[in-house]
Each structure stands twice: as structure tokens, then as C-alpha cells.
Design a protein around this motif. Structure first.
Motif, PDB file in Angstrom:
ATOM      1  N   VAL A 215     -34.336  20.054 -19.861  1.00 40.36           N
ATOM      2  CA  VAL A 215     -33.686  18.832 -20.334  1.00 40.36           C
ATOM      3  C   VAL A 215     -34.046  18.541 -21.785  1.00 40.36           C
ATOM      4  CG1 VAL A 215     -33.562  16.329 -20.005  1.00 40.36           C
ATOM      5  CG2 VAL A 215     -33.478  17.852 -18.028  1.00 40.36           C
ATOM      6  N   GLU A 216     -35.274  18.832 -22.194  1.00 37.50           N
ATOM      7  CA  GLU A 216     -35.724  18.509 -23.547  1.00 37.50           C
ATOM      8  C   GLU A 216     -35.525  19.647 -24.544  1.00 37.50           C
ATOM      9  OE1 GLU A 216     -39.779  17.287 -23.255  1.00 37.50           O
ATOM     10  OE2 GLU A 216     -39.313  15.410 -22.206  1.00 37.50           O
ATOM     11  N   ALA A 217     -35.037  20.797 -24.118  1.00 32.03           N
ATOM     12  CA  ALA A 217     -34.924  21.952 -25.002  1.00 32.03           C
ATOM     13  C   ALA A 217     -33.967  21.693 -26.156  1.00 32.03           C
ATOM     14  CB  ALA A 217     -34.466  23.171 -24.202  1.00 32.03           C
ATOM     15  N   ASP A 218     -34.345  22.170 -27.340  1.00 32.30           N
ATOM     16  CA  ASP A 218     -33.503  22.091 -28.535  1.00 32.30           C
ATOM     17  C   ASP A 218     -32.735  23.402 -28.652  1.00 32.30           C
ATOM     18  OD1 ASP A 218     -32.344  21.923 -30.998  1.00 32.30           O
ATOM     19  OD2 ASP A 218     -34.154  21.300 -32.072  1.00 32.30           O
ATOM     20  N   LEU A 219     -31.499  23.394 -28.195  1.00 29.12           N
ATOM     21  CA  LEU A 219     -30.723  24.629 -28.139  1.00 29.12           C
ATOM     22  C   LEU A 219     -30.420  25.180 -29.520  1.00 29.12           C
ATOM     23  CD1 LEU A 219     -28.210  23.869 -25.240  1.00 29.12           C
ATOM     24  CD2 LEU A 219     -30.444  24.994 -25.152  1.00 29.12           C
ATOM     25  N   SER A 220     -30.232  24.328 -30.509  1.00 34.06           N
ATOM     26  CA  SER A 220     -29.935  24.818 -31.857  1.00 34.06           C
ATOM     27  C   SER A 220     -31.124  25.595 -32.421  1.00 34.06           C
ATOM     28  CB  SER A 220     -29.575  23.644 -32.768  1.00 34.06           C
ATOM     29  OG  SER A 220     -30.655  22.714 -32.839  1.00 34.06           O
ATOM     30  N   ALA A 221     -32.341  25.156 -32.130  1.00 31.31           N
ATOM     31  CA  ALA A 221     -33.521  25.877 -32.606  1.00 31.31           C
ATOM     32  C   ALA A 221     -33.710  27.184 -31.849  1.00 31.31           C
ATOM     33  CB  ALA A 221     -34.765  24.992 -32.459  1.00 31.31           C
ATOM     34  N   LEU A 222     -33.385  27.178 -30.556  1.00 32.10           N
ATOM     35  CA  LEU A 222     -33.563  28.377 -29.741  1.00 32.10           C
ATOM     36  C   LEU A 222     -32.571  29.470 -30.110  1.00 32.10           C
ATOM     37  CD1 LEU A 222     -34.080  26.747 -26.225  1.00 32.10           C
ATOM     38  CD2 LEU A 222     -35.827  27.808 -27.666  1.00 32.10           C
ATOM     39  N   ALA A 223     -31.394  29.079 -30.584  1.00 36.40           N
ATOM     40  CA  ALA A 223     -30.341  30.059 -30.861  1.00 36.40           C
ATOM     41  C   ALA A 223     -30.754  31.071 -31.916  1.00 36.40           C
ATOM     42  CB  ALA A 223     -29.073  29.334 -31.282  1.00 36.40           C
ATOM     43  N   ALA A 224     -31.646  30.678 -32.805  1.00 33.09           N
ATOM     44  CA  ALA A 224     -32.059  31.580 -33.882  1.00 33.09           C
ATOM     45  C   ALA A 224     -33.195  32.507 -33.471  1.00 33.09           C
ATOM     46  CB  ALA A 224     -32.487  30.750 -35.100  1.00 33.09           C
ATOM     47  N   ASN A 225     -33.712  32.337 -32.286  1.00 34.14           N
ATOM     48  CA  ASN A 225     -34.851  33.130 -31.832  1.00 34.14           C
ATOM     49  C   ASN A 225     -34.493  33.785 -30.505  1.00 34.14           C
ATOM     50  OD1 ASN A 225     -37.290  34.052 -30.715  1.00 34.14           O
ATOM     51  ND2 ASN A 225     -38.468  32.463 -31.762  1.00 34.14           N
ATOM     52  N   PRO A 226     -34.157  35.083 -30.508  1.00 30.30           N
ATOM     53  CA  PRO A 226     -33.681  35.727 -29.274  1.00 30.30           C
ATOM     54  C   PRO A 226     -34.706  35.700 -28.147  1.00 30.30           C
ATOM     55  CG  PRO A 226     -34.109  37.361 -30.997  1.00 30.30           C
ATOM     56  CD  PRO A 226     -34.170  36.024 -31.647  1.00 30.30           C
ATOM     57  N   ALA A 227     -35.985  35.840 -28.479  1.00 25.81           N
ATOM     58  CA  ALA A 227     -37.016  35.817 -27.435  1.00 25.81           C
ATOM     59  C   ALA A 227     -37.124  34.423 -26.831  1.00 25.81           C
ATOM     60  CB  ALA A 227     -38.352  36.264 -28.001  1.00 25.81           C
ATOM     61  N   ALA A 228     -37.141  33.400 -27.685  1.00 24.53           N
ATOM     62  CA  ALA A 228     -37.241  32.026 -27.187  1.00 24.53           C
ATOM     63  C   ALA A 228     -36.005  31.645 -26.376  1.00 24.53           C
ATOM     64  CB  ALA A 228     -37.423  31.054 -28.353  1.00 24.53           C
ATOM     65  N   PHE A 229     -34.834  32.105 -26.813  1.00 25.91           N
ATOM     66  CA  PHE A 229     -33.612  31.797 -26.081  1.00 25.91           C
ATOM     67  C   PHE A 229     -33.620  32.479 -24.712  1.00 25.91           C
ATOM     68  CE2 PHE A 229     -28.996  32.386 -25.185  1.00 25.91           C
ATOM     69  CZ  PHE A 229     -28.670  31.037 -25.081  1.00 25.91           C
ATOM     70  N   ALA A 230     -34.118  33.718 -24.662  1.00 26.47           N
ATOM     71  CA  ALA A 230     -34.230  34.412 -23.378  1.00 26.47           C
ATOM     72  C   ALA A 230     -35.185  33.675 -22.445  1.00 26.47           C
ATOM     73  CB  ALA A 230     -34.709  35.846 -23.596  1.00 26.47           C
ATOM     74  N   LEU A 231     -36.303  33.194 -22.976  1.00 26.11           N
ATOM     75  CA  LEU A 231     -37.256  32.442 -22.154  1.00 26.11           C
ATOM     76  C   LEU A 231     -36.647  31.135 -21.651  1.00 26.11           C
ATOM     77  CD1 LEU A 231     -40.559  33.025 -24.154  1.00 26.11           C
ATOM     78  CD2 LEU A 231     -39.859  34.095 -22.004  1.00 26.11           C
ATOM     79  N   PHE A 232     -35.814  30.497 -22.494  1.00 25.02           N
ATOM     80  CA  PHE A 232     -35.119  29.284 -22.052  1.00 25.02           C
ATOM     81  C   PHE A 232     -34.204  29.598 -20.867  1.00 25.02           C
ATOM     82  CE2 PHE A 232     -31.014  27.077 -22.221  1.00 25.02           C
ATOM     83  CZ  PHE A 232     -31.422  25.782 -21.932  1.00 25.02           C
TER      84      PHE A 232
END
Length: 451
Positions: A215-232
Motif C-alpha cells: 500500500v505504501e510503495a512508491d511505484l515511480s521510484a521502483l520503476a527505475a530499479n529492476p531489482a526493487a521492482f521485482a521484489l515489490f
């Protein structure tokens, strides 16, 4: 001895695909609402603080939005309440006076069961620390409504049951000592309730953590980091698994044909399963456990750091494995739980292998940990230990799978037909069957010992 002829067609699943999809849709809508609560509250003029709804009770409310669509689909579309397996005859309810003596015994059995489980919670120190505190708070608040609602529910159900003297009645009869009871039925009663008590509290305890992250995830920040986006995405899929799995443990109502028909009777099955969950898992598979397999293993993000392509590729592979794991829970709908027989699934990922959750989970651990790659602080000995102990963990899951198969083979002819069909046609199991035939010496074909 003559071998069975495998079924020409895959047996129909006891749970339709629509049940889990309905729950998945309800959960998705609730998550979107919680993430966008601020603009929604502003638009509707709702008073109060502003922020995403990410607290523990929002995660608990998610179960309502997950379970109600699944219940509605089960009743209105699949009409599960009309199945003979419910043990209910809706057409001829008995007078309340005729079954009241049975219901009274059953209520005594149910209330005594809850009292004993509450006592076990009190004795277990781990239930009063960390994440379990939330589960205990929820269960304490639910106790009075459960006691009050259980009486009219049991009387209402007993009037319609073909045989109201079920497992709970036999336990109540044993306690009251007024009527003959079957000890085997008492054992079945306690197998079911120990499963509900142990796993139900655990599942409730892990609801808040992942839900808050999503719920609190910042999707715009995650989009630039493939590893972080995968973890999300992995966390999101685990939220799906936990939410639907928790509903499965709690919604075991007979009118939904979701009752626990039997708990696993094999001690080995219980040992193998309990080793994989708190508090036992911490002594065996945790960071300092006997089977610790992550010593000096920095994992996939470390080894692929700086390479966007490999991070995306490997992250995508881990997301896929987690998706299979979550899918294996979603297709259960309201019937998910460990160590139980609540019908037979033959659709979804169970169309390709008999144990998709165990297979995907273990592949995930091997792929994410990479136990054969240790850091500069590690050694060849660490690598050997990590590989060996993760292999032992995988062997424990194989053990779980075999005990579950033994349980279901002894319970339902449909599962035996499914077992045989998968051995001849399953995408994963058919090649394994051919390999076993090549390795096994020729001789008489034996039937399953469960027959």
C-alpha cells in the motif's frame, strides 16, 4: 496384481477457477482503494487524517473483500451448498426440538475445543511477542462473537444435516460422558482443530507486514530499479497468497462445502509440515538454525549488481516462480490449508504437476540464494554446507508432498484417478514417470497401498 488403467480424462476439480479469481478481484480493488484513500477521502469529504490505509486492520479488512466474492461465487455460480459432499439435506429440515440434544453436545465440544486451544496459546511464549501479538489481539476480540454466533449456527445446521453427529459431537459426547462416542472421530476432530489453531494464528500474524509494503510503495521510484521492482512484485504475490490462504483457514463452513473432511493422519506429515513454520522453523531453517543455508551468500542482487539486463531477467524469473506459488493458493479459493483433505484440485497449476507450490518455492530458494556462490568472507566449506542444507530443506518438502499424497490417496477415488492421470499426462510428472520406469527393474505392478 492388475494395475489400474489411468483415466482417459483429467478428473473435474472440486473448486472452479472462478472462485479464486473472484477473491483476487476483490483483493485488488481493496488494495487500490487503500493506496488511493487520500484523493478518495478528499473527493467524498470524509473527515479524519489523510494517508494510505496501510495499518494492520486494513490488512484484516482485506480478508472481507477477498472472502465475500469467493463465497458469493461459490453459492450463486458453483452452487456448492447443493453438493452431496456437504452432508446437508436442505429440503427437509428437522424440528429444533428433535436435534437440540445433539446440538447441545456439539456446542459443548466446540466450546471446550476453543478453551483448550486458548490455553495452548497462553502456554506458547512465541504467541505473545512480535508479529503474533496482532493475531492474539484479533482472536481475543473475535472470541465473544464466536461464542454467541456458534449457538444459532450449530442449531440451524444440525436441523439440516443428514448426520448431525459429526466429529465435534463425538468430542462433546466424550467430555459429557452421557452417550457412546467413537475415539476415531474424536481424533479427526482434533486433527482439524489443531491445524486451524496453529496455522490460523500464524497466517493472521503475517497479514500486516506485506500489506503495508504494498500500500505504501512508491511505484515511480521502483520503476527505475529492476531489482526493487521485482521484489515489490514478489511481495505483492505473497500478499495474494497470504490473504487467500488465511481466508481458507478460517472459512471452513460446511454449507460452502469447505469443511475439513479429514486432517493428515500420518505423524511424518505433521513433522515435515511443522518444521517449515514458526516456532520450529527458526531452530531448523532460520539464519542460525541447524539447516541454515544462507551463510555468506549475498544472493542474486549482489552477483548481478550493475547489470540491468541480468537483474531484470533473474528478477523476472523469481517473480514467475512466486506467481506460480501464489496461483497454487488462489485456485484453492476458500479451501486452502495445510495437512487437510477438503476436496481435490485438478485445475490451475495442478494441471501440470501435483505439487506446484512446493516445486516453485524450492526453485525460488535455490535461484534467489544461489548457495553455490559465497562472498569473499566465505569459504569452500560454506558453499558445501549451503548446498547440502538447502538440499535437505528441499528433501523435507518432498517428504511433505509424499505424506500428503498418501493421505489423499486413502481418502478420495477422484484423487487416485488424478494421481494416475498426472503420472501419464502431466507436463512435469509424465517425464518423471517415464524416468522411474527406466530405472525401476521389471516386475509385477502393484496397486497403491492406500487402496
Amino acid at each position: 496384481m492388475r494395475a489400474r488403467t489411468p483415466s482417459a480424462a483429467l478428473p473435474a476439480s472440486d473448486v472452479s477457477s472462478g472462485v479464486g479469481l473472484a477473491g483476487l478481484l476483490g483483493l485488488a480493488l481493496w488494495i487500490l482503494f487503500c493506496r488511493n484513500y487520500v484523493p478518495i477521502a478528499d473527493a467524498l469529504g470524509i473527515p479524519g487524517p489523510r494517508g494510505p490505509l496501510s495499518g494492520p486492520y486494513a490488512s484484516l479488512a482485506a480478508m472481507l473483500f477477498t472472502s465475500v466474492p469467493m463465497v458469493v461465487w461459490s453459492l450463486l455460480v458453483d452452487k456448492v451448498h447443493l453438493r452431496p459432499s456437504t452432508g446437508i439435506d436442505w429440503s427437509n429440515p428437522k424440528p429444533a426440538s428433535e436435534i437440540m440434544h445433539i446440538s447441545t453436545v456439539k456446542i459443548a465440544g466446540i466450546w471446550a475445543t476453543w478453551a483448550i486451544i486458548a490455553g495452548l496459546y497462553c502456554l506458547g511464549r512465541w504467541y505473545w511477542n512480535g508479529q503474533y501479538l496482532f493475531a492474539m489481539e484479533v482472536l481475543i476480540q473475535a472470541l465473544v462473537p464466536m461464542l454467541m454466533l456458534s449457538v444459532p449456527y450449530i442449531v440451524w445446521l444440525d436441523r439440516r444435516m443428514v448426520e448431525p453427529r459429526d466429529h465435534a459431537w463425538h468430542f462433546g459426547a466424550m467430555l459429557l460422558g452421557r452417550e457412546a462416542y467413537d475415539p476415531d472421530e474424536v481424533k479427526k476432530h482434533w486433527r482439524a482443530w489443531i491445524i486451524k489453531g496453529f496455522f490460523g494464528a500464524f497466517m493472521i500474524s503475517i497479514l500486516p507486514g506485506g500489506f503495508q509494503q504494498i500500500v505504501e510503495a512508491d511505484l515511480s521510484a521502483l520503476a527505475a530499479n529492476p531489482a526493487a521492482f521485482a521484489l515489490f512484485l514478489i511481495t505483492l504475490l505473497f500478499v495474494v497468497d497470504v490473504q487467500i490462504g488465511t481466508v481458507g483457514y478460517l472459512v471452513t463452513f460446511r454449507p460452502l462445502d469447505a469443511h475439513i473432511r479429514s486432517g493428515n493422519p500420518f505423524l511424518g506429515g505433521w513433522v515435515a509440515a511443522l518444521l517449515c513454520y514458526p516456532p520450529f522453523v527458526f531452530g531448523f531453517m532460520g539464519g542460525d538454525g541447524i539447516l541454515a543455508y544462507e551463510v555468506n551468500t549475498p544472493g542474486w542482487q549482489h552477483w548481478f549488481a550493475g547489470n540491468t539486463f541480468l537483474l531484470s531477467l533473474w528478477g523476472g524469473w523469481l517473480v514467475f516462480l512466486t506467481a506460480v506459488y501464489a496461483w497454487a493458493t488462489v485456485v484453492f479459493g476458500i479451501r486452502f490449508s495445510n495437512l487437510t483433505y477438503r476436496g481435490v484440485l485438478t485445475n490451475g497449476p495442478y494441471r501440470f504437476t501435483r505439487h506446484p507450490a512446493y516445486l516453485s518455492k524450492n526453485l525460488f530458494w535455490w535461484s534467489a540464494t544461489l548457495p553455490f556462490l559465497v562472498s569473499a568472507d566465505g569459504s569452500l566449506v560454506d558453499m558445501i554446507r549451503n548446498i547440502f542444507f538447502l538440499g535437505v530443506v528441499s528433501a523435507i518438502y518432498y517428504w511433505r508432498a509424499k505424506t500428503e499424497e498418501a493421505h489423499l490417496l486413502g481418502e478420495d477415488p477422484k484423487y487416485r484417478a488424478y494421481f494416475d492421470w498426472m503420472g501419464e499426462h502431466g507436463l512435469i510428472t509424465e517425464p518423471l514417470t517415464r524416468l522411474k520406469r527406466k530405472l525401476r527393474p521389471r516386475g509385477p505392478v502393484l496397486q497403491h497401498p492406500a487402496e
